[in-house]
Structure formats: structure tokens, C-alpha cells
Design a protein around this motif. Sequence first.
Motif, short mmCIF file in Angstrom:
data_model
loop_
_atom_site.label_atom_id
_atom_site.label_comp_id
_atom_site.label_asym_id
_atom_site.label_seq_id
_atom_site.Cartn_x
_atom_site.Cartn_y
_atom_site.Cartn_z
N ALA A 92 0.68 -1.10 -0.10
CA ALA A 92 -0.03 0.02 0.06
C ALA A 92 0.91 1.43 0.03
CB ALA A 92 -0.85 0.09 1.19
N PRO A 93 0.63 2.22 -0.61
CA PRO A 93 1.23 3.65 -0.79
C PRO A 93 1.23 4.26 0.49
CG PRO A 93 -0.93 3.83 -2.06
CD PRO A 93 -0.75 2.24 -1.55
N LEU A 94 2.42 4.97 0.89
CA LEU A 94 2.55 5.59 2.03
C LEU A 94 2.32 7.02 1.94
CD1 LEU A 94 5.70 4.43 3.60
CD2 LEU A 94 3.64 4.08 4.73
N PRO A 95 1.78 7.85 2.60
CA PRO A 95 1.66 9.34 2.54
C PRO A 95 2.86 10.10 2.28
CG PRO A 95 0.51 8.64 4.48
CD PRO A 95 1.35 7.49 4.10
N SER A 96 2.81 11.17 1.34
CA SER A 96 4.19 11.72 0.88
C SER A 96 4.74 12.46 2.09
CB SER A 96 3.70 12.96 -0.14
OG SER A 96 2.87 13.82 0.29
N GLU A 97 3.98 13.01 3.08
CA GLU A 97 4.63 13.67 4.08
C GLU A 97 5.50 12.63 5.10
OE1 GLU A 97 0.35 12.70 5.28
OE2 GLU A 97 1.39 13.49 3.48
#
Length: 277
Positions: A92-97
Motif C-alpha cells: 500500500a502507498p505511504l503518505p508523501s509527508e
Amino acid sequence: MVYALDVSQLMGDKMPLCKDNDFEQWTVPADDHTPRCLLGQQRMFTRRKQDSVCLQGGDYKRPVPENKTCSCTTADVECDYGYVAGDDGKCAPLPSEKLSSCPTIDTGVYSVSSTGKRLVHGDQCTGLESIIPDTDGKGTLRPGAKPGAQPHGTGGSGRGRRSAASGLFIFLILLVVLGGIFGVWYQFLASAVAKAQVEDLAVAAKSFGASLVGLVWDKIADLAGRGRGAGVSGSTMPRYVALDEELNYFQPIPAAGGAEELQPPPVANGDGVFTLR
């Protein structure tokens, strides 16, 4: 010094030289006792059977292990940069921050697969396109494949943080070295006049530092007091408003030798007219 012990003369016929049927092929077994694939390969080793009682002899040469390439499975891939494995095993993708910037990805040198997966480093399995169809698992797009959305970090560069830490460490080292040089000069090379000047500078610096700390402390206390005052009953503290009598109390002093005497402040009647008592 190395000692060689020849047990053949001691054991005689009880320990003959090993023959071909005294060896077997062995590989790392899986849980079901089948050959296990490690990094996309099955490695077959030749070893002596456990129940064979024989000597390999001084002329024995161990055969080179045989390698067999395996087909790629989910055990040969892992989550790539910007992705994390979930409970279901998917990436799953992680938040960019939460990501630091990656120049290799930002410049297009490395392409992250749209599946969020990459090949485990050193793995040599075949048929990876059935799991990762758009890249080779190493950051290179396959012919005809289009790059998907690439993860870009906005949480700051880890390299920048490391550089800042390295700069601080170098600064502290230089500070210690310069302090040591100054201590040696002051102790052994400085004259009495120079020492006196240094002591005067030290006293002045101490006073300046104490004053600076006092100013900072007063500012913090003032801000803290304002914060507490603003929090009383959910409103700010009332401002003081001067009365008319206080505003009109001051009168200029007459010139020297003047005949006028100081008069009391005028008092306003209810109709707004000032009179003198």
C-alpha cells in the motif's frame, strides 16, 4: 605449524576410501521436505551419506554445486520505495509527508512499479513479468510500459538531516581543537598583560551573557503571563482607562517669579462644564 594425521593406517579395512555410491545430492529443504528455492535458485550440494563409513582421501575434490533457476513467486519480491506491506500482503502507498525525497526517483533514473513491488536484491528467479508487469523489478521500465505515479516525499531529505548532523559534529570537533590551542597558549605562552586582557574580556562576556539570559527569561515570563491572562474566563484581561480627573491633574509649573499660584484641577459638572473650586 600444521600436523597431518593419517588415520588410514590406524583403521585399516575398517575405514576404506569412499566410492561414488557413498555420496548423495543435498539441498536446503522446505517445510514440506521438497527442495527450497533461495533467491530464485536451488543449490544442490554433494555430501557424504550419513550412514557411510569411509574416508574421502587426500585426492578427493568436492564437486561444484549445481544451481537450478526457479520461477518467481511472491517470496522473491518486496515492497518498493513509498510502499508498505499490509496485513493482506499487498503493498500500500505511504503518505508523501512520511517520505523523504529520493533524487534517483525524482530525476527519473529509477521507476517504481505501479504494483509497488520490486525484486529482492540478488534474486535470480525467472518469469518476474507475471508479478511485476511494468518494470524489471530493478527500476527499469519494460519496453512499451508507461511509468505510473511515482512517490515523491515531502517530509524532508534524510540526506539533508545527515549532512546537518555531520556539520554539527565537525563544528564541535573544531571548537574542542581551538579550545585546546587557546588553553595551551594561555597557560604557557601568554604574557601577564595578555592574560589580564583575557580575564577582562571573560568578565565582560560573562556579564553580557547574564544580561542576555535575563532578557530572554523576562520575555518568556511576560509571554507566559499574557497567556495565562488570556485564558481567564475565556477572555482577555480588562484594560485600565484613566478618569477625567486623572487626565486633567497635571498643570505646567509657572515661570520663576510668576504671581500665579498652582490651581487645583478643574472638576466637571454633570453638564460637562468645568469649574474651579
